[in-house]
Design a protein around this motif. Structure first.
Motif, PDB file in Angstrom:
ATOM      1  N   ALA A  35       0.813  -1.217   0.000  1.00 14.39           N
ATOM      2  CA  ALA A  35       0.000   0.000   0.000  1.00 14.39           C
ATOM      3  C   ALA A  35       0.843   1.263   0.000  1.00 14.39           C
ATOM      4  O   ALA A  35       1.910   1.332   0.612  1.00 14.39           O
ATOM      5  CB  ALA A  35      -0.930   0.006   1.211  1.00 14.39           C
ATOM      6  N   SER A  36       0.334   2.274  -0.695  1.00 14.12           N
ATOM      7  CA  SER A  36       0.928   3.603  -0.672  1.00 14.12           C
ATOM      8  C   SER A  36       0.498   4.317   0.599  1.00 14.12           C
ATOM      9  O   SER A  36      -0.555   4.031   1.169  1.00 14.12           O
ATOM     10  CB  SER A  36       0.464   4.391  -1.895  1.00 14.12           C
ATOM     11  OG  SER A  36       0.743   5.765  -1.765  1.00 14.12           O
ATOM     12  N   ARG A  37       1.316   5.272   1.057  1.00 17.57           N
ATOM     13  CA  ARG A  37       0.922   6.099   2.201  1.00 17.57           C
ATOM     14  C   ARG A  37       0.116   7.310   1.753  1.00 17.57           C
ATOM     15  O   ARG A  37      -0.386   8.058   2.591  1.00 17.57           O
ATOM     16  CB  ARG A  37       2.164   6.540   2.982  1.00 17.57           C
ATOM     17  CG  ARG A  37       2.871   5.373   3.678  1.00 17.57           C
ATOM     18  CD  ARG A  37       4.213   5.798   4.222  1.00 17.57           C
ATOM     19  NE  ARG A  37       4.084   6.776   5.300  1.00 17.57           N
ATOM     20  CZ  ARG A  37       5.098   7.514   5.752  1.00 17.57           C
ATOM     21  NH1 ARG A  37       6.301   7.409   5.197  1.00 17.57           N
ATOM     22  NH2 ARG A  37       4.908   8.359   6.738  1.00 17.57           N
ATOM     23  N   THR A  38      -0.013   7.480   0.455  1.00 16.36           N
ATOM     24  CA  THR A  38      -0.859   8.562  -0.086  1.00 16.36           C
ATOM     25  C   THR A  38      -1.767   7.996  -1.179  1.00 16.36           C
ATOM     26  O   THR A  38      -1.677   8.404  -2.342  1.00 16.36           O
ATOM     27  CB  THR A  38      -0.012   9.713  -0.649  1.00 16.36           C
ATOM     28  OG1 THR A  38       0.906   9.179  -1.634  1.00 16.36           O
ATOM     29  CG2 THR A  38       0.764  10.419   0.449  1.00 16.36           C
ATOM     30  N   PRO A  39      -2.636   7.049  -0.836  1.00 18.28           N
ATOM     31  CA  PRO A  39      -3.526   6.497  -1.859  1.00 18.28           C
ATOM     32  C   PRO A  39      -4.520   7.539  -2.351  1.00 18.28           C
ATOM     33  O   PRO A  39      -4.906   8.455  -1.620  1.00 18.28           O
ATOM     34  CB  PRO A  39      -4.245   5.355  -1.124  1.00 18.28           C
ATOM     35  CG  PRO A  39      -4.188   5.734   0.321  1.00 18.28           C
ATOM     36  CD  PRO A  39      -2.885   6.462   0.496  1.00 18.28           C
ATOM     37  N   THR A  40      -4.923   7.396  -3.609  1.00 16.65           N
ATOM     38  CA  THR A  40      -5.998   8.214  -4.152  1.00 16.65           C
ATOM     39  C   THR A  40      -7.285   7.421  -3.966  1.00 16.65           C
ATOM     40  O   THR A  40      -7.579   6.506  -4.741  1.00 16.65           O
ATOM     41  CB  THR A  40      -5.755   8.544  -5.629  1.00 16.65           C
ATOM     42  OG1 THR A  40      -4.500   9.222  -5.771  1.00 16.65           O
ATOM     43  CG2 THR A  40      -6.860   9.432  -6.178  1.00 16.65           C
ATOM     44  N   GLN A  41      -8.022   7.756  -2.942  1.00 19.54           N
ATOM     45  CA  GLN A  41      -9.171   6.953  -2.534  1.00 19.54           C
ATOM     46  C   GLN A  41     -10.417   7.354  -3.313  1.00 19.54           C
ATOM     47  O   GLN A  41     -10.830   8.510  -3.305  1.00 19.54           O
ATOM     48  CB  GLN A  41      -9.410   7.129  -1.033  1.00 19.54           C
ATOM     49  CG  GLN A  41     -10.365   6.115  -0.428  1.00 19.54           C
ATOM     50  CD  GLN A  41     -10.482   6.298   1.076  1.00 19.54           C
ATOM     51  OE1 GLN A  41     -10.774   7.378   1.556  1.00 19.54           O
ATOM     52  NE2 GLN A  41     -10.236   5.224   1.826  1.00 19.54           N
ATOM     53  N   ILE A  42     -10.998   6.389  -3.991  1.00 17.56           N
ATOM     54  CA  ILE A  42     -12.255   6.603  -4.693  1.00 17.56           C
ATOM     55  C   ILE A  42     -13.282   5.647  -4.116  1.00 17.56           C
ATOM     56  O   ILE A  42     -12.954   4.498  -3.785  1.00 17.56           O
ATOM     57  CB  ILE A  42     -12.105   6.386  -6.222  1.00 17.56           C
ATOM     58  CG1 ILE A  42     -13.407   6.748  -6.945  1.00 17.56           C
ATOM     59  CG2 ILE A  42     -11.653   4.974  -6.561  1.00 17.56           C
ATOM     60  CD1 ILE A  42     -13.275   6.810  -8.456  1.00 17.56           C
ATOM     61  N   GLY A  43     -14.512   6.135  -3.942  1.00 21.28           N
ATOM     62  CA  GLY A  43     -15.505   5.265  -3.342  1.00 21.28           C
ATOM     63  C   GLY A  43     -16.891   5.858  -3.371  1.00 21.28           C
ATOM     64  O   GLY A  43     -17.121   6.943  -3.911  1.00 21.28           O
ATOM     65  N   ALA A  44     -17.827   5.121  -2.775  1.00 23.00           N
ATOM     66  CA  ALA A  44     -19.221   5.528  -2.729  1.00 23.00           C
ATOM     67  C   ALA A  44     -19.835   5.063  -1.427  1.00 23.00           C
ATOM     68  O   ALA A  44     -19.459   4.013  -0.892  1.00 23.00           O
ATOM     69  CB  ALA A  44     -19.986   4.950  -3.923  1.00 23.00           C
ATOM     70  N   GLU A  45     -20.778   5.853  -0.911  1.00 23.01           N
ATOM     71  CA  GLU A  45     -21.464   5.531   0.337  1.00 23.01           C
ATOM     72  C   GLU A  45     -22.968   5.695   0.124  1.00 23.01           C
ATOM     73  O   GLU A  45     -23.412   6.628  -0.544  1.00 23.01           O
ATOM     74  CB  GLU A  45     -21.007   6.466   1.469  1.00 23.01           C
ATOM     75  CG  GLU A  45     -19.499   6.680   1.559  1.00 23.01           C
ATOM     76  CD  GLU A  45     -18.732   5.458   2.032  1.00 23.01           C
ATOM     77  OE1 GLU A  45     -19.331   4.610   2.729  1.00 23.01           O
ATOM     78  OE2 GLU A  45     -17.531   5.358   1.700  1.00 23.01           O
ATOM     79  N   LEU A  46     -23.734   4.777   0.713  1.00 26.94           N
ATOM     80  CA  LEU A  46     -25.194   4.813   0.612  1.00 26.94           C
ATOM     81  C   LEU A  46     -25.775   4.892   2.018  1.00 26.94           C
ATOM     82  O   LEU A  46     -25.489   4.028   2.858  1.00 26.94           O
ATOM     83  CB  LEU A  46     -25.694   3.567  -0.124  1.00 26.94           C
ATOM     84  CG  LEU A  46     -27.147   3.556  -0.615  1.00 26.94           C
ATOM     85  CD1 LEU A  46     -27.313   2.523  -1.729  1.00 26.94           C
ATOM     86  CD2 LEU A  46     -28.145   3.253   0.499  1.00 26.94           C
ATOM     87  N   TYR A  47     -26.591   5.900   2.276  1.00 26.36           N
ATOM     88  CA  TYR A  47     -27.151   6.148   3.614  1.00 26.36           C
ATOM     89  C   TYR A  47     -28.676   6.088   3.590  1.00 26.36           C
ATOM     90  O   TYR A  47     -29.304   6.429   2.578  1.00 26.36           O
ATOM     91  CB  TYR A  47     -26.726   7.535   4.126  1.00 26.36           C
ATOM     92  CG  TYR A  47     -25.234   7.703   4.250  1.00 26.36           C
ATOM     93  CD1 TYR A  47     -24.551   7.299   5.387  1.00 26.36           C
ATOM     94  CD2 TYR A  47     -24.503   8.270   3.206  1.00 26.36           C
ATOM     95  CE1 TYR A  47     -23.188   7.451   5.489  1.00 26.36           C
ATOM     96  CE2 TYR A  47     -23.130   8.425   3.308  1.00 26.36           C
ATOM     97  CZ  TYR A  47     -22.483   8.008   4.451  1.00 26.36           C
ATOM     98  OH  TYR A  47     -21.127   8.151   4.545  1.00 26.36           O
ATOM     99  N   GLY A  48     -29.237   5.656   4.724  1.00 29.54           N
ATOM    100  CA  GLY A  48     -30.678   5.730   4.899  1.00 29.54           C
ATOM    101  C   GLY A  48     -31.447   4.470   4.594  1.00 29.54           C
ATOM    102  O   GLY A  48     -32.667   4.464   4.678  1.00 29.54           O
ATOM    103  N   GLU A  49     -30.767   3.367   4.252  1.00 34.68           N
ATOM    104  CA  GLU A  49     -31.452   2.116   3.953  1.00 34.68           C
ATOM    105  C   GLU A  49     -30.677   0.954   4.576  1.00 34.68           C
ATOM    106  O   GLU A  49     -29.498   0.750   4.269  1.00 34.68           O
ATOM    107  CB  GLU A  49     -31.568   1.912   2.444  1.00 34.68           C
ATOM    108  CG  GLU A  49     -32.153   0.568   2.028  1.00 34.68           C
ATOM    109  CD  GLU A  49     -33.501   0.268   2.666  1.00 34.68           C
ATOM    110  OE1 GLU A  49     -33.630  -0.807   3.277  1.00 34.68           O
ATOM    111  OE2 GLU A  49     -34.417   1.115   2.563  1.00 34.68           O
TER     112      GLU A  49
END
Length: 388
Positions: free
Chosen positions: A120-134
């Protein structure tokens, strides 16, 4: 320190040079557009926040991985974000505070004081998604489907999906009345995937034969949902309190198998990654030849309460730089045009027109040689494109 040492980057810190930087940026734009097409709204959390907020909820697990600084204005401790998830949870619970379901996406650099692994890098370029309310199965199926589709969009092949559910272990530990110390010991044994040592521990620590058998069954719950059907049924019969969580993972696996029939999938009830903050389903994606997960996530329903608003939540993240390195997505290549250096307004207009059409125009300063596909050349009093 020698002069050359002054320019060395710290261990785990990397810089991205052409043409890889262009490849990563193209992939970033493509994946964010795909997340937008899935209905996930883009947010940009700050890189620096007060520790009180940054290490709340899911962030508590990140304390040792967070760079810390003192705010010169307030005197309070601040930290560089090591994970975007707790910040997006704060945005959902506090900044946006929607009443219904919300879908948020992000892509930014995070900073790790310590690498998560050797790869792992110590400066990753983090891409992602979050779903709330269900809190239902539909949300878990959606977020994992988005993750697997995102990996396909990035050009990753032969993706393998691991499904776990920390809720099963929590239910067993609750019924058995395990202390925190006992949970830690058993957690460490399960993490090693050593069924023999786990069975020996429960036989020594527990007096209830039913629970001894239940934990022994749990230690061997790694395989396809079909292959584990009998073991799932047996565990439910021994400890009915596990039935809901077992039914949840079985249903999720069944639905995902219909959507992604070509994706290898395995259930692993001994996978307790993120046990301190995950509350149910956990998942990770792997590809051959790479020792770490290329994407991972899970459910963390309790996080919003720390920001004054409890919300069901599930999400995933990946390192964009890893996806760019492992993916086989074809990079779009622009036509390169060379133009002479001139004060002619007509030439400037021709250059701008080429750029507006998606071409890459390089002006030849001082007559320097430029590798190109076409050139702007003055023909019959008009600047025109000619093949190089």
């Amino acid at each position: 320190m020698t002069g050359a040492d002054r320019w060395l980057l710290p261990d785990g810190i990397d810089e991205i040079l052409p043409p890889q930087a262009r490849r990563i940026e193209q992939l970033r734009r493509h994946l964010l557009d795909y997340l937008d097409a899935c209905g996930y709204d883009f947010v940009i959390p700050p890189a620096l926040e007060y520790l009180d907020s940054l290490l709340t909820g899911t962030g508590k697990d990140l304390n040792l991985r967070t760079f810390k600084v003192t705010d010169q204005l307030s005197g309070r401790m601040m930290g560089l974000s090591a994970d975007t998830t707790p910040q997006v949870a704060r945005i959902d619970a506090h900044s946006l505070a929607p009443e219904g379901i919300s879908r948020l996406s992000y892509c930014r650099t995070v900073f790790h004081a310590k690498s998560g692994s050797l790869l792992a890098s110590r400066t990753p370029t983090q891409i992602g998604a979050e779903l709330y309310g269900e809190a239902g199965i539909e949300a878990d199926v959606e977020i994992i489907s988005v993750m697997l589709s995102l990996l396909q969009q990035a050009g990753l092949e032969n993706v393998h999906l691991d499904l776990g559910n920390v809720g099963v272990f929590r239910a067993l530990a609750r019924v058995a009345g395990l202390t925190d110390a006992q949970q830690t010991e058993l957690f460490d044994l399960l993490k090693l995937k050593c069924a023999t040592d786990t069975q020996a521990w429960v036989a020594r620590e527990l007096n209830d034969a039913r629970l001894v058998e239940a934990f022994s069954v749990l230690a061997g719950l790694q395989g396809s949902a079909e292959a584990l059907a009998g073991a799932f049924d047996r565990l439910q019969a021994l400890v009915p309190e596990t039935a809901e969580e077992i039914g949840h993972i079985r249903s999720v696996a069944e639905r995902l198998a219909k959507r992604f029939p070509a994706t290898s999938m395995m259930c692993d009830l001994t996978e307790l990654r993120g046990y301190d903050y995950h509350t149910g389903l956990v998942f990770a994606a792997y590809v051959p030849g790479y020792g770490d997960a290329v994407a991972q996530g899970g459910r963390y329903d309790e996080t919003g309460a720390d920001f004054g608003r409890a919300r069901p939540a599930t999400g995933f993240s990946a390192d964009l730089k890893v996806l760019a390195r492992l993916g086989r997505r074809t990079e779009s290549v622009k036509q390169t045009v060379a133009a002479p250096s001139s004060d002619d307004p007509a030439l400037w207009q021709a250059i701008q027109q080429c750029r507006s059409q998606g071409m890459r125009v390089l002006v030849q300063l001082n007559g320097d040689a430029v590798e190109c596909d076409q050139r702007l050349q003055l023909l019959d009093g008009k600047w025109q494109l000619v093949n190089a």
